[in-house]
Design a protein around this motif. Structure first.
Motif, PDB file in Angstrom:
ATOM      1  N   HIS A  19      -2.357  15.134 -16.836  1.00  0.00           N
ATOM      2  CA  HIS A  19      -2.803  14.864 -15.464  1.00  0.00           C
ATOM      3  C   HIS A  19      -4.066  13.994 -15.456  1.00  0.00           C
ATOM      4  CE1 HIS A  19       0.071  17.287 -13.281  1.00  0.00           C
ATOM      5  NE2 HIS A  19      -0.146  18.318 -14.085  1.00  0.00           N
ATOM      6  N   LEU A  20      -4.949  14.228 -16.428  1.00  0.00           N
ATOM      7  CA  LEU A  20      -6.161  13.415 -16.511  1.00  0.00           C
ATOM      8  C   LEU A  20      -5.817  11.961 -16.819  1.00  0.00           C
ATOM      9  CD1 LEU A  20      -9.241  13.309 -16.460  1.00  0.00           C
ATOM     10  CD2 LEU A  20      -9.237  13.856 -18.902  1.00  0.00           C
ATOM     11  N   GLY A  21      -4.796  11.760 -17.643  1.00  0.00           N
ATOM     12  CA  GLY A  21      -4.359  10.401 -17.943  1.00  0.00           C
ATOM     13  C   GLY A  21      -3.845   9.694 -16.703  1.00  0.00           C
ATOM     14  N   ASP A  22      -3.051  10.407 -15.890  1.00  0.00           N
ATOM     15  CA  ASP A  22      -2.553   9.822 -14.641  1.00  0.00           C
ATOM     16  C   ASP A  22      -3.709   9.490 -13.702  1.00  0.00           C
ATOM     17  OD1 ASP A  22       0.007  10.077 -15.561  1.00  0.00           O
ATOM     18  OD2 ASP A  22       0.412  11.962 -14.515  1.00  0.00           O
ATOM     19  N   ALA A  23      -4.665  10.430 -13.598  1.00  0.00           N
ATOM     20  CA  ALA A  23      -5.812  10.213 -12.709  1.00  0.00           C
ATOM     21  C   ALA A  23      -6.685   9.076 -13.225  1.00  0.00           C
ATOM     22  CB  ALA A  23      -6.637  11.499 -12.594  1.00  0.00           C
ATOM     23  N   ALA A  24      -6.866   9.009 -14.548  1.00  0.00           N
ATOM     24  CA  ALA A  24      -7.713   7.966 -15.126  1.00  0.00           C
ATOM     25  C   ALA A  24      -7.140   6.582 -14.862  1.00  0.00           C
ATOM     26  CB  ALA A  24      -7.872   8.184 -16.628  1.00  0.00           C
ATOM     27  N   GLY A  25      -5.814   6.454 -14.907  1.00  0.00           N
ATOM     28  CA  GLY A  25      -5.200   5.171 -14.596  1.00  0.00           C
ATOM     29  C   GLY A  25      -5.542   4.723 -13.184  1.00  0.00           C
ATOM     30  N   THR A  26      -5.496   5.658 -12.247  1.00  0.00           N
ATOM     31  CA  THR A  26      -5.843   5.346 -10.860  1.00  0.00           C
ATOM     32  C   THR A  26      -7.329   4.997 -10.740  1.00  0.00           C
ATOM     33  OG1 THR A  26      -4.132   6.874 -10.066  1.00  0.00           O
ATOM     34  CG2 THR A  26      -5.824   6.204  -8.483  1.00  0.00           C
ATOM     35  N   LEU A  27      -8.181   5.764 -11.424  1.00  0.00           N
ATOM     36  CA  LEU A  27      -9.627   5.546 -11.324  1.00  0.00           C
ATOM     37  C   LEU A  27     -10.047   4.220 -11.951  1.00  0.00           C
ATOM     38  CD1 LEU A  27     -10.969   9.130 -12.139  1.00  0.00           C
ATOM     39  CD2 LEU A  27     -10.573   8.083  -9.911  1.00  0.00           C
ATOM     40  N   PHE A  28      -9.468   3.873 -13.103  1.00  0.00           N
ATOM     41  CA  PHE A  28      -9.793   2.585 -13.724  1.00  0.00           C
ATOM     42  C   PHE A  28      -9.294   1.425 -12.867  1.00  0.00           C
ATOM     43  CE2 PHE A  28     -10.501   4.879 -17.789  1.00  0.00           C
ATOM     44  CZ  PHE A  28     -11.723   4.307 -18.109  1.00  0.00           C
ATOM     45  N   PHE A  29      -8.129   1.610 -12.251  1.00  0.00           N
ATOM     46  CA  PHE A  29      -7.635   0.593 -11.331  1.00  0.00           C
ATOM     47  C   PHE A  29      -8.614   0.407 -10.174  1.00  0.00           C
ATOM     48  CE2 PHE A  29      -5.312  -1.004  -7.706  1.00  0.00           C
ATOM     49  CZ  PHE A  29      -4.420  -1.928  -8.247  1.00  0.00           C
ATOM     50  N   LEU A  30      -9.071   1.532  -9.640  1.00  0.00           N
ATOM     51  CA  LEU A  30     -10.009   1.496  -8.518  1.00  0.00           C
ATOM     52  C   LEU A  30     -11.314   0.816  -8.916  1.00  0.00           C
ATOM     53  CD1 LEU A  30     -11.058   2.335  -5.728  1.00  0.00           C
ATOM     54  CD2 LEU A  30     -11.549   4.593  -6.670  1.00  0.00           C
TER      55      LEU A  30
ATOM     56  N   LEU B  81      -0.660  -7.180  -1.955  1.00  0.00           N
ATOM     57  CA  LEU B  81      -1.489  -6.552  -2.987  1.00  0.00           C
ATOM     58  C   LEU B  81      -1.121  -5.077  -3.032  1.00  0.00           C
ATOM     59  CD1 LEU B  81      -4.929  -8.173  -2.029  1.00  0.00           C
ATOM     60  CD2 LEU B  81      -3.291  -8.982  -3.720  1.00  0.00           C
ATOM     61  N   ASP B  82      -1.979  -4.233  -2.556  1.00  0.00           N
ATOM     62  CA  ASP B  82      -1.723  -2.815  -2.329  1.00  0.00           C
ATOM     63  C   ASP B  82      -2.762  -2.334  -1.331  1.00  0.00           C
ATOM     64  OD1 ASP B  82      -4.013  -1.282  -3.845  1.00  0.00           O
ATOM     65  OD2 ASP B  82      -3.359  -2.883  -5.179  1.00  0.00           O
ATOM     66  N   ASN B  83      -2.518  -1.181  -0.731  1.00  0.00           N
ATOM     67  CA  ASN B  83      -3.414  -0.732   0.348  1.00  0.00           C
ATOM     68  C   ASN B  83      -4.824  -0.427  -0.151  1.00  0.00           C
ATOM     69  OD1 ASN B  83      -2.700   1.565  -1.057  1.00  0.00           O
ATOM     70  ND2 ASN B  83      -1.652   2.539   0.656  1.00  0.00           N
ATOM     71  N   LEU B  84      -4.954  -0.024  -1.401  1.00  0.00           N
ATOM     72  CA  LEU B  84      -6.271   0.293  -1.960  1.00  0.00           C
ATOM     73  C   LEU B  84      -7.127  -0.969  -2.101  1.00  0.00           C
ATOM     74  CD1 LEU B  84      -8.192   2.346  -3.323  1.00  0.00           C
ATOM     75  CD2 LEU B  84      -7.018   1.851  -5.472  1.00  0.00           C
ATOM     76  N   THR B  85      -6.582  -1.971  -2.784  1.00  0.00           N
ATOM     77  CA  THR B  85      -7.315  -3.214  -2.996  1.00  0.00           C
ATOM     78  C   THR B  85      -7.606  -3.928  -1.679  1.00  0.00           C
ATOM     79  OG1 THR B  85      -6.196  -3.442  -5.134  1.00  0.00           O
ATOM     80  CG2 THR B  85      -7.310  -5.386  -4.276  1.00  0.00           C
TER      81      THR B  85
ATOM     82  N   SER C  95      -5.488   9.325   1.959  1.00  0.00           N
ATOM     83  CA  SER C  95      -4.942   8.192   1.216  1.00  0.00           C
ATOM     84  C   SER C  95      -6.036   7.573   0.357  1.00  0.00           C
ATOM     85  CB  SER C  95      -4.389   7.132   2.182  1.00  0.00           C
ATOM     86  OG  SER C  95      -5.432   6.580   2.966  1.00  0.00           O
ATOM     87  N   ALA C  96      -5.601   6.819  -0.652  1.00  0.00           N
ATOM     88  CA  ALA C  96      -6.576   6.134  -1.503  1.00  0.00           C
ATOM     89  C   ALA C  96      -7.395   5.142  -0.694  1.00  0.00           C
ATOM     90  CB  ALA C  96      -5.837   5.416  -2.639  1.00  0.00           C
ATOM     91  N   ALA C  97      -6.735   4.459   0.249  1.00  0.00           N
ATOM     92  CA  ALA C  97      -7.455   3.511   1.106  1.00  0.00           C
ATOM     93  C   ALA C  97      -8.532   4.220   1.914  1.00  0.00           C
ATOM     94  CB  ALA C  97      -6.468   2.807   2.038  1.00  0.00           C
ATOM     95  N   GLY C  98      -8.206   5.389   2.459  1.00  0.00           N
ATOM     96  CA  GLY C  98      -9.164   6.151   3.244  1.00  0.00           C
ATOM     97  C   GLY C  98     -10.353   6.617   2.421  1.00  0.00           C
ATOM     98  N   VAL C  99     -10.078   7.079   1.203  1.00  0.00           N
ATOM     99  CA  VAL C  99     -11.156   7.562   0.335  1.00  0.00           C
ATOM    100  C   VAL C  99     -12.119   6.422  -0.012  1.00  0.00           C
ATOM    101  CG1 VAL C  99     -11.677   8.510  -1.944  1.00  0.00           C
ATOM    102  CG2 VAL C  99      -9.797   9.454  -0.621  1.00  0.00           C
ATOM    103  N   VAL C 100     -11.568   5.245  -0.301  1.00  0.00           N
ATOM    104  CA  VAL C 100     -12.408   4.098  -0.644  1.00  0.00           C
ATOM    105  C   VAL C 100     -13.263   3.673   0.544  1.00  0.00           C
ATOM    106  CG1 VAL C 100     -12.363   1.653  -1.245  1.00  0.00           C
ATOM    107  CG2 VAL C 100     -10.920   3.251  -2.472  1.00  0.00           C
ATOM    108  N   VAL C 101     -12.640   3.548   1.718  1.00  0.00           N
ATOM    109  CA  VAL C 101     -13.382   3.162   2.919  1.00  0.00           C
ATOM    110  C   VAL C 101     -14.437   4.213   3.259  1.00  0.00           C
ATOM    111  CG1 VAL C 101     -13.193   2.724   5.405  1.00  0.00           C
ATOM    112  CG2 VAL C 101     -11.503   1.770   3.843  1.00  0.00           C
ATOM    113  N   MET C 102     -14.096   5.471   3.054  1.00  0.00           N
ATOM    114  CA  MET C 102     -15.041   6.561   3.288  1.00  0.00           C
ATOM    115  C   MET C 102     -16.279   6.392   2.416  1.00  0.00           C
ATOM    116  SD  MET C 102     -14.293  10.636   2.793  1.00  0.00           S
ATOM    117  CE  MET C 102     -15.258  11.899   3.601  1.00  0.00           C
TER     118      MET C 102
END
Length: 443
Positions: A71-82, A128-132, A399-406
């Motif tokens: 699970h940490l590997g999955d989360a780390a992929g998202t965090l490094f992308f972010l 792109l994607d909603n996060l970026t 959502s990831a977009a919401g967390v980033v904007v927050m």
């Protein structure tokens, strides 16, 4: 449901409540998320054998360690992308790359700016994607809108438009990517049938929110020109297209190499870093671009990263103990045969917990049929793509977009709940209604 499972769910609910009441408790949401994560995993370790009966008693602890690492590997992929995406956007912004976008959207009318921003966010998030896209649009808004009160309204609409735009594209959101890779939706099917509902889910909130924005910007305060050291216009354009074009290239890179998306982000970051250093080499400034990028890296909002880590890992515990799967089974048995209600409720739940494990649970629970609503591009799968993506707009942490904007705009959970949630919900329901009309009258 065992006593230990109930304790885990209770800890999660208490932690979630504290996050929601951050403006009252004045305790950073990241601290709560990390505590919630560690407490949930600790409770799981108190009775591991009951959750993994198929694993031998002498190796169950080792098994859980492997599960955590997974699970940490999955989360780390998202965090490094972010982190990579945030750094790329910061580099482009600090060197005047977004002046081009700013000039395209420039207007003194607050409502005209809102509509231009909404459509640009909607279509850009599909490419792109909603996060970026959220990161890019917030950076542009900082150049266009100086009033914090107005900018928060725009930021709320950015979250809605980014999630709506990502829902109709197979590469626009993590959940649509999951469904697309599994083969339950096709590119043609999701674009042709989900595009209009997604567009409506953005237009309805935009129409409502425009009435909170009246008048025009002051000439003196609006649209300040961001002077950029000594880079030429051509160099600024190169930086912009390398940054944005590189972000567009990330899905292609993943398809070609089959490497995780964050590897593509690191590739783009490395190229952009190198090019900006070359551009900076012949300038008269003393500091180097390497130092500038290092400074940008140090300015990344780590509290948002830690919050994201805590939430993802805490939800992973709920997934491990079977709570999400059980919830899906309850929904299925309660509303058997009514896919609109089931997926609609899943969409609402995706604004509370992460939509990725929810969609993953649904893919595991519901088999793909040869025909009917559960077939490829069937009602259930297309509605799941729409509801899981658009439903995340109803809460700022949905959502990831919401967390980033927050994190970028320091939006509180309470403000978003009061000002934006009901607007996003209205658009969400309108999109479902449009999809029902499409299926009833056209398909």
């Amino acid at each position: 449901m065992s006593t230990l499972t109930i304790l885990i769910v209770t800890v999660f609910c208490i932690g979630y409540l504290c996050i929601a009441l951050e403006s009252l408790t004045r305790v950073n949401k990241a601290a709560i998320a990390l505590l919630m994560c560690v407490c949930c995993w600790t409770l799981l370790m108190m009775g591991p054998a009951s959750f993994y009966p198929e694993v031998a008693a002498d190796s169950v602890v080792h098994h859980i360690s492997e599960v955590i690492e997974h699970h940490l590997g999955d989360a780390a992929g998202t965090l490094f992308f972010l982190m990579g995406a945030m750094t790329i956007v910061e580099i482009v912004d600090s060197n005047g790359g977004f002046n081009f976008v700013r000039d395209v959207m420039k207007t003194r009318s607050k409502r005209k700016l809102m509509w231009r921003m909404a459509f640009m966010t909607f279509f850009l998030s599909a490419i792109l994607d909603n996060l970026t896209t959220s990161i890019v649009m917030i950076m542009v808004l900082r150049k266009l809108v100086q009033s914090r009160g107005d900018r928060l309204i725009y930021a709320g609409l950015v979250v809605i438009a980014a999630n709506s735009g990502g829902a109709f594209s197979p590469i626009g959101d993590v959940t649509t990517i999951m469904l697309w890779i599994k083969g339950v939706i096709t590119t043609q099917g999701v674009i042709t049938e989900i595009f209009v509902p997604s567009l409506i889910s953005m237009l309805v909130p935009a129409f409502i929110l425009q009435y909170q924005l009246n008048g025009k910007f002051d000439k003196e305060q609006n649209l300040p020109k961001a002077e950029v050291s000594q880079f030429t216009q051509t160099q600024r354009n190169v930086i912009f297209w390398l940054g944005v074009g590189g972000l567009c290239f990330v899905p292609i890179f993943k398809t070609i190499t089959h490497l995780p998306p964050f590897m593509g982000i690191l590739l783009v970051l490395g190229i952009l870093w190198t090019v900006t250093e070359i551009f900076h080499y012949n300038t008269a400034e003393d500091d180097t671009m390497a130092k500038r990028v290092s400074d940008l890296l140090s300015k990344i909002d780590l509290s948002t990263i830690m919050f994201f880590l805590g939430i993802l890992m805490a939800v992973a515990v709920l997934q491990e103990v079977g709570v999400l799967t059980l919830l899906g089974q309850v929904l299925d048995s309660t509303f058997e045969g009514n896919h609109y209600l089931v997926t609609g409720i899943i969409g609402v739940l995706s604004s509370i917990v992460d939509n990725v494990p929810l969609v993953a649970g649904c893919m595991g629970m519901y088999p793909v049929a040869a025909a009917g609503d559960m077939a490829v591009d069937g009602i259930f799968w297309q509605l799941l793509a729409y509801c899981a993506g658009v439903g995340g707009s109803m809460l700022i942490i949905g959502s990831a977009a919401g967390v980033v904007v927050m994190g970028l705009e320091k939006i509180t959970f309470g403000w978003y709940l009061k000002k934006i949630t009901w607007v996003a919900f209205a658009g969400y329901l309108a999109g479902i209604l449009i999809y029902w009309l499409e299926r009833t009258l056209l398909f």
